[in-house]
Write a protein that holds these residues in place. Sequence first.
Motif, short mmCIF file in Angstrom:
data_model
loop_
_atom_site.label_atom_id
_atom_site.label_comp_id
_atom_site.label_asym_id
_atom_site.label_seq_id
_atom_site.Cartn_x
_atom_site.Cartn_y
_atom_site.Cartn_z
N HIS A 55 0.84 -1.18 0.00
CA HIS A 55 0.00 0.00 0.00
C HIS A 55 0.89 1.24 0.00
CE1 HIS A 55 -3.54 2.43 0.83
NE2 HIS A 55 -2.78 3.11 1.69
N MET A 56 0.53 2.22 -0.85
CA MET A 56 1.29 3.48 -0.89
C MET A 56 0.33 4.60 -0.57
SD MET A 56 2.99 3.42 -4.66
CE MET A 56 4.00 4.88 -4.42
N ASP A 57 0.66 5.42 0.40
CA ASP A 57 -0.21 6.57 0.57
C ASP A 57 0.50 7.86 0.16
OD1 ASP A 57 0.00 5.81 4.06
OD2 ASP A 57 1.52 6.52 2.68
N PHE A 58 1.43 7.70 -0.79
CA PHE A 58 2.10 8.87 -1.34
C PHE A 58 2.49 8.61 -2.79
CE2 PHE A 58 5.27 5.97 0.22
CZ PHE A 58 6.25 6.01 -0.75
N VAL A 59 2.81 9.68 -3.48
CA VAL A 59 3.53 9.58 -4.75
C VAL A 59 4.80 10.39 -4.51
CG1 VAL A 59 1.45 9.34 -6.16
CG2 VAL A 59 2.35 11.62 -5.66
N ALA A 60 5.78 10.30 -5.41
CA ALA A 60 7.04 10.94 -5.09
C ALA A 60 7.86 11.29 -6.33
CB ALA A 60 7.86 10.03 -4.18
N SER A 61 8.82 12.18 -6.11
CA SER A 61 9.83 12.48 -7.12
C SER A 61 11.19 12.07 -6.60
CB SER A 61 9.87 13.98 -7.41
OG SER A 61 8.68 14.40 -8.05
N VAL A 62 12.03 11.54 -7.47
CA VAL A 62 13.42 11.29 -7.10
C VAL A 62 14.15 12.62 -7.11
CG1 VAL A 62 15.60 10.18 -7.76
CG2 VAL A 62 13.43 8.95 -8.01
N VAL A 63 14.75 13.00 -5.98
CA VAL A 63 15.48 14.26 -5.90
C VAL A 63 16.95 14.03 -6.27
CG1 VAL A 63 16.23 16.14 -4.39
CG2 VAL A 63 13.95 15.15 -4.12
N SER A 64 17.54 12.99 -5.68
CA SER A 64 18.94 12.67 -6.02
C SER A 64 19.13 11.18 -5.87
CB SER A 64 19.89 13.43 -5.12
OG SER A 64 19.70 13.03 -3.79
N GLY A 65 20.09 10.63 -6.60
CA GLY A 65 20.34 9.21 -6.55
C GLY A 65 19.59 8.47 -7.65
N VAL A 66 19.69 7.15 -7.60
CA VAL A 66 19.09 6.31 -8.63
C VAL A 66 18.27 5.21 -7.96
CG1 VAL A 66 19.55 4.81 -10.62
CG2 VAL A 66 21.11 6.71 -10.11
N ALA A 67 17.09 4.95 -8.49
CA ALA A 67 16.27 3.84 -8.01
C ALA A 67 15.87 2.99 -9.20
CB ALA A 67 15.03 4.37 -7.29
N SER A 68 15.48 1.74 -8.93
CA SER A 68 15.05 0.88 -10.02
C SER A 68 13.65 0.36 -9.76
CB SER A 68 16.02 -0.29 -10.18
OG SER A 68 15.96 -1.12 -9.05
N LEU A 69 12.90 0.16 -10.85
CA LEU A 69 11.60 -0.51 -10.80
C LEU A 69 11.80 -1.92 -11.32
CD1 LEU A 69 9.02 1.92 -12.48
CD2 LEU A 69 9.39 1.51 -10.06
N THR A 70 11.39 -2.93 -10.54
CA THR A 70 11.53 -4.30 -11.04
C THR A 70 10.26 -5.11 -10.87
OG1 THR A 70 12.39 -5.00 -8.89
CG2 THR A 70 14.02 -4.45 -10.55
N GLN A 71 10.16 -6.11 -11.74
CA GLN A 71 9.07 -7.06 -11.72
C GLN A 71 9.68 -8.44 -11.53
OE1 GLN A 71 6.96 -6.29 -15.39
NE2 GLN A 71 5.01 -6.78 -14.46
N THR A 72 9.06 -9.31 -10.75
CA THR A 72 9.63 -10.62 -10.49
C THR A 72 8.61 -11.71 -10.70
OG1 THR A 72 11.11 -9.63 -8.85
CG2 THR A 72 10.89 -12.00 -8.78
N MET A 73 9.03 -12.82 -11.32
CA MET A 73 8.16 -13.98 -11.48
C MET A 73 8.31 -14.88 -10.26
SD MET A 73 8.99 -14.65 -15.55
CE MET A 73 7.93 -16.08 -15.75
N GLU A 74 7.35 -15.81 -10.07
CA GLU A 74 7.40 -16.67 -8.87
C GLU A 74 8.72 -17.40 -8.74
OE1 GLU A 74 3.54 -18.08 -10.69
OE2 GLU A 74 4.90 -16.47 -11.24
#
Lengths: 247, 247
Positions: A55-74
């Motif tokens: 559950h997310m009760d926010f949205v956000a902007s990346v200010v500095s640094g790097v993040a990744s979005l990943t999807q995973t199979m079982e």
Amino acid sequence: MQHMASPAFKNCSDCPIRHRAVCAKCDSDELALLEDIKYYRSFSAGQPVLWAGDHMDFVASVVSGVASLTQTMEDGRTQMVGLLLPSDFVGRPGRSVATYTVTATSDLMMCCFRRKPFEQMMDTTPHVAQRLLEMTLDELDAAREWMLVLGRKTAREKIASLLSIIARRDAAFSTSNPGKALTFELPLTREAMADYLGLTLETVSRQMSALKRDGVIALSGKRRISVPDMDKLLFEAGDDSDGGFLT
Amino acid sequence: MQHMASPAFKNCSDCPIRHRAVCAKCDSDELALLEDIKYYRSFSAGQPVLWAGDHMDFVASVVSGVASLTQTMEDGRTQMVGLLLPSDFVGRPGRSVATYTVTATSDLMMCCFRRKPFEQMMDTTPHVAQRLLEMTLDELDAAREWMLVLGRKTAREKIASLLSIIARRDAAFSTSNPGKALTFELPLTREAMADYLGLTLETVSRQMSALKRDGVIALSGKRRISVPDMDKLLFEAGDDSDGGFLT
DNA sequence: CGAACAATTGACCGAATTCAATCCGTGTGG
DNA sequence: CCACACGGATTGAATTCGGTCAATTGTTCG
């Protein structure tokens, strides 16, 4: 560990992503509204930010640094589906459950907006919605570009494509000295590169060695890459000679 | 050949995509504005609609039929980056050059809006921009879903994933009869399937035969597919058992 | 009927994966 | 201070999945 944090600047007008993030089109009144609903969170390299399904009760902007979005199979196969750089947006207005896992790839600072008031602003101030549309269209183009890389390029071309993208971004920040060697820090482990490229980490390692052997790139340490001839790298990526790079 | 054409309905309120396309949120006044700037174009199966790099002085919605978005490298390798179904949107407000090649995969009817007045509407009527944002976010999710398919799935799983997607869409239209065999028309050639999946057409053919041999699907003719057990197909696709299908 | 095109099938090959051993830099405890 | 463990990275050998090349079968339509 993740914690509330203070950034190195005082308010939105001094924010490094002020003119590129979701707030880029806002005037000072609108910015004041955002100030009210925002808070900062920071994560150190390797920390998870969100798990798919959370559950997310926010949205956000990346200010500095790097993040990744990943999807995973079982069975554990994982695919990176997005690399979030400063000014990129996380979350979806109108959706309170995270679709993808978000991980801090480097030390990360995020500017978070409480969901409900942010969604109200989406309705009332067109500048936020307009900018978000632009950014989403750009993300969609990037995702489609990446589909070509995943579907049709060889391992060597995939590596060269990834390095081109990171080099291009870095060139945009530092002063570009045409003809000179371009040097940058690689913000990803071999495994993360593999997850982005749809390869194994062994193949990534082999192709990095091959590109080094062939003089396309040079490594100092594991992470610092220098590119003596950008055109050669772009050629290895299999893109058009122009490639939209600094043209 | 492409030609101006009349659809089988009289005006927007009778349009089959009225409540799903970019106009979905418009009230009757707003619809009247769109009526003024729209015209229809139709293409027969196989016809090109736009080439990457072409100038576009319109944006459009797919009214009926299927179109594909493709990207091609100089040496001819091509990757499909989007499948456009009825109600899907083509083009990007603020950009007058086509990024991708658009091809009519089946007979196709498009509702085109002249670019300039459409862009004005984007600024003045929030309902159009709001709906376009929703649709773009959905497209982005679909593109990211597809990145997992391209990067991490086996040939067999890729085929099963594609069939699942088409079956799901078809199930949404026809009356769903749970437990019964689901039958649908495949709107793609083997080559188009290959371009979507990042495979060769021979591999597509082999895996289709294998799925038939294993009783996962049955073929009548080349294009008509029936799925006796949808769960089995979803299992072959490697998705979670629920997979978001009719749940 | 025969041409043109779509699809299937087979044999072989090769690029990338898999499994496994080793290397290398860093940090930790004896 | 050195030994050693640990994670990330590299390298090697064997395997395999999908690609390539090529022959064949259908199917549609002048």
